[in-house]
Structures are given as structure tokens and as C-alpha cells.
Design a protein around this motif. Structure first.
Motif: not given
Length: 460
Positions: A379-401
Motif C-alpha cells: 500500500s505504501s509503494l502504491e501511494e508513493r507511485q500516486r504521489a510521484e504522478k501528482r508531482n510529475r504532472e504538477a511540473k508538466n513532466h512526462k515519464f521517460t523510460p
């Protein structure tokens, strides 16, 4: 319907790739009609005992790994998802998980990679397909495990070395939809896969469709092989003992020559009849049968040269091409010896990436048998993943493999279109730089699990 007798497939003369797959899907939908239905007062509940008849459906429904109260409450919740693709939309309890991720499951296919070495070494174009298709059949022994692997976190990786001369790297390249990419290589072949599963939840079972692309390039002659596996059905998810079947056709095509192998996975019938059985032919580019292949995907595969009618050549005998390795007895998670190596740090390279699946705290806790800690960490990892997505979207960044690039190619599969990711070669450069360095790695100095690209994970 795909023919039960592979000689009928030879006589049919093909009929086109997607016609063949459509035939498999027709059989896939009807394969369970031979099985057991037990309602037990639960609307839509199907309980299937592969080893029995209708009279023991109610007893079968009481078996399995769930406690009754957990089973009943989860059934009530899951009914809302009947007919849906539940690949990543449902939070599942760790009681149904194994201590391995989907990325590690991809790496487990490499256990019998020597078969691809042999495919590259042989001069016989039809034996090339015998070896290569046996390689792809070999993984089904591991796929009969009824535990679910963990879904990888976006950016998670898995590295494997010390398995012969093979190097393997996989990365989770997308979260919605969940997609993974993998690359393996040695002196004889390269193996590249983009994987995206599509599911249909049916209540007490789920259909799994492999929307993916798998390519093997044999280095000596530059031959390129393309795989389309059959779909899979997981029965008795909540009620009864969970089991897996993959009725339908596996098609492996030599894109360089037009030769192919079509192998038919028999559906499980009454009292287990036909379960595990595989048969089919290697065809030349003119759709003429050249080699008959028979066996069981959980035991052994054999081959025999045949005539144009699909009949074995008189005086020849079936020859064994692959046999499953001995497995540990009464292993808790039904692991093979190789599966244990997948989780071991003995197969990890020096300076393991912090994003590696081995380092996941939920996986490690489950491996130790601590379900409570595993559930908390998951559950902690899944919440961190959601938080990382919020942070990334707030910065208007796109995930890049990091290790794979999204290409412009979109490939068509029988179950939908797929965007293709391609290995970019950077991992080989990264690993070469580490291997050539003089840095000394301290024992047990492993990093904490961290696939995240962005800091401030608590940012809203």
C-alpha cells in the motif's frame, strides 16, 4: 474451432494468420463448457474442478487459500467488476501474491535459453523452429503457478546476470495501461518483448489476453522470429483451488523465410482429459508440414519428421527436444530452482540498480512469510507511485523510460493494437562502465528500493 487433430490443421492449408487466431479464440470461449458449474447461491459463480465432475462442485468451492469470511467479502466487492479489464484497477490482497514481480516473471522465461542457442547453431531451418518453439513452451510450467506476481511500479527494473552468458534487463515503461519491456542477449540471440496484458473478469475466473510483441533475432543468419501465444484462463480465483489453462494456438513465425510452427494447446476436459497436452507442426513457407511436434507443456516435448500428409516417416521415432528440470518438492510457492535464483541476489550484477524488483520491501516481506508487513509495504509503494504522478504532472513532466524508447511502430495483435518499445542499448553501456570501474562494492550494501524519477513525493 481449432482442430484437435493437428493433421487437420495441415490439411486446412492455413487460411490466414488472424483466421487461425480467431479459431483459437472460438475454442477459448467454449473450452470450459466441459467443466463444472456450481452456483451455491452466488449469482454468476462458476466453480471448475479440472479433475472432477459436477457432483463435487460444492465441495471444490470450499477449498482454496481463502478464509471463508475473506472469500465471501471479496466476492461481494469483486462482483462490481464482472466483464471489466481488471489489470490495474483493483487493489488485491497479498494473500494471493507470490514474492515476485511481473518483470521477474518475464526473466523466468530465460531458464531454458539454451534452446535458442541451439536454434541459432543449427543449419536445419525446420529444427530451428523446433528448438525455438520448445523454448516458448518451456515457460508454461512456471505459468501454472497460481500465485499472482506483483504489478511493477512505474520505472521499476529487473536485472539478471550469471545465467550462462546471458544478460537480461526489463523495465516498467507505462503504468496506465500497465506495460513492460524486456531485452535479453548473448552470443547467439537477442530477445525483445513489449508486454501489455488485457483481462476480462468473469466472476470467479479471468481471461487473460497477451497483447504483446515478442521478437527473437538469431545472430548467425539474422533470422527474426515472431511469437503469438494463446490466451490464458485463470479459474477459481476466489472459490475453489485456483488453476490455469491456456487452450488455443501458439504461432511462431520465421519472418525471414515464411516458415512457421503452429502448436495447439488442448483445453482441459472432463476429469482432466487433455490437460497439458500440446501438438502441432512445423510448416515450410508453402504451408506444408515438415515436422510433427507432440508433448506436454508441463513435462516434455518431442519431434518427428513427417510426410506431406502429416504422418510420421516410417522407421523414424520421436526424439525428445526439451524436458522440464527437476523442481523442489512441496515448495510453498511452487517455485522451480531457477525461480529461486530469480529472487536471489546471486543473479544480480554489481551495483544493482535501486529500481530493481529484488529490493521491493513488500516482495521481501512476503518471501519471509510476513503478510501483514507485505500488505503495508505494498500500500505504501502504491501511494508513493500516486504521489510521484501528482508531482510529475504538477511540473508538466512526462515519464521517460531509461532503458527503452517508445517507437513510432504500432503492431496489431489479435486482441488489440500495441505501441512498441525498443531497447536503446544504454543498459549495456551502463553495465560496461560499472564492470570496468575499480569501485569496490561492500557486502550487503544494497540500496533502498527507489524507481522514482522525482523527489518530494509527499507533494500534493
Amino acid at each position: 474451432m481449432a482442430p484437435n487433430d493437428p493433421k487437420q490443421a495441415a490439411a486446412s492449408g492455413g487460411g490466414g494468420f488472424f483466421a487461425s487466431i480467431a479459431s483459437s479464440l472460438s475454442n477459448f470461449g467454449s473450452a470450459m463448457s466441459k467443466s463444472v458449474n456450481g452456483m451455491m447461491g452466488y449469482e454468476g459463480l462458476e466453480v471448475i474442478n479440472p479433475e472432477g465432475g459436477t457432483e463435487d462442485a460444492e465441495e471444490e468451492a470450499k477449498k482454496g487459500r481463502w478464509k471463508q469470511e475473506d472469500r465471501d467479502s471479496y466476492w461481494k466487492m469483486m462482483q462490481n467488476y464482472v466483464g471489466s479489464d481488471i489489470t490495474s484497477m483493483v487493489t488485491l490482497p497479498v494473500i494471493i501474491f507470490e514474492p515476485m514481480t511481473m518483470l521477474q516473471k518475464m526473466a523466468e522465461l530465460m531458464e531454458y535459453s539454451y534452446l535458442l542457442d541451439m536454434a541459432d547453431k543449427t543449419e536445419d531451418p525446420y529444427m530451428r523452429l523446433v528448438y525455438a518453439s520448445s523454448f516458448f513452451i518451456s515457460v508454461y510450467y512456471a505459468y501454472q503457478r497460481t500465485w499472482k506476481p506483483f504489478n511493477p511500479i512505474l520505472g521499476e527494473t529487473y536485472e539478471m546476470v550469471n545465467h550462462g552468458d546471458l544478460t537480461f534487463i526489463a523495465e516498467q515503461v507505462s503504468h496506465h495501461p500497465p506495460m513492460s519491456a524486456g531485452h535479453a542477449e548473448n552470443d547467439y540471440f537477442t530477445y525483445d518483448v513489449t508486454s501489455k496484458l488485457k483481462t476480462k473478469f468473469l466472476g470467479n475466473s479471468v481471461d487473460v489476453y497477451p497483447v504483446g510483441r515478442t521478437r527473437v533475432t538469431l545472430k548467425k543468419d539474422g533470422v527474426v522470429l515472431d511469437l503469438v501465444p494463446p490466451p490464458t484462463k485463470v479459474s477459481n480465483l476466489i472459490f475453489g483451488r485456483t488453476w490455469i489453462d491456456s487452450p488455443g494456438e501458439m504461432i511462431l513465425t520465421n519472418l525471414t523465410t515464411g516458415d512457421k510452427v503452429v502448436l495447439y494447446f488442448q483445453p482441459c476436459g472432463w476429469f482432466g482429459a487433455g490437460r497439458y497436452e500440446v501438438d502441432g507442426y512445423v510448416y515450410n513457407s508453402a504451408d506444408e508440414p515438415k515436422i510433427l511436434m507432440t508433448g506436454k507443456w508441463n513435462e516434455v516435448m518431442s519431434y518427428q519428421v513427417c510426410d506431406l500428409e502429416g504422418e510420421p516417416i516410417p522407421g523414424t521415432e520421436p526424439k525428445e527436444v526439451w524436458r522440464v528440470a527437476d523442481a523442489p518438492k512441496k515448495d510453498k510457492f511452487q517455485y522451480t530452482h531457477f525461480a529461486h535464483k530469480i529472487n536471489s541476489f546471486d543473479t544480480a550484477p554489481k551495483k544493482l540498480l535501486a529500481s530493481d524488483s529484488r529490493l521491493r520491501p513488500d516482495r521481501m516481506a512476503l518471501e519471509k512469510g510476513d503478510l501483514s508487513t507485505s500488505g503495508y509495504e505494498k500500500s505504501s509503494l502504491e501511494e508513493r507511485q500516486r504521489a510521484e504522478k501528482r508531482n510529475r504532472e504538477a511540473k508538466n513532466h512526462k515519464f521517460t523510460p531509461r532503458w527503452f524508447d517508445l517507437t513510432d511502430e504500432v503492431t496489431t495483435t489479435p486482441w488489440g493494437e500495441l505501441e512498441v518499445y525498443q531497447y536503446n542499448g544504454k543498459y549495456a553501456e551502463h553495465r560496461a562502465a560499472i564492470d570496468s570501474s575499480e569501485c569496490i562494492e561492500e557486502p550487503d550494501s544494497r540500496p533502498d528500493f527507489s524507481p522514482w524519477q522525482y523527489d518530494n513525493l509527499d507533494a500534493e
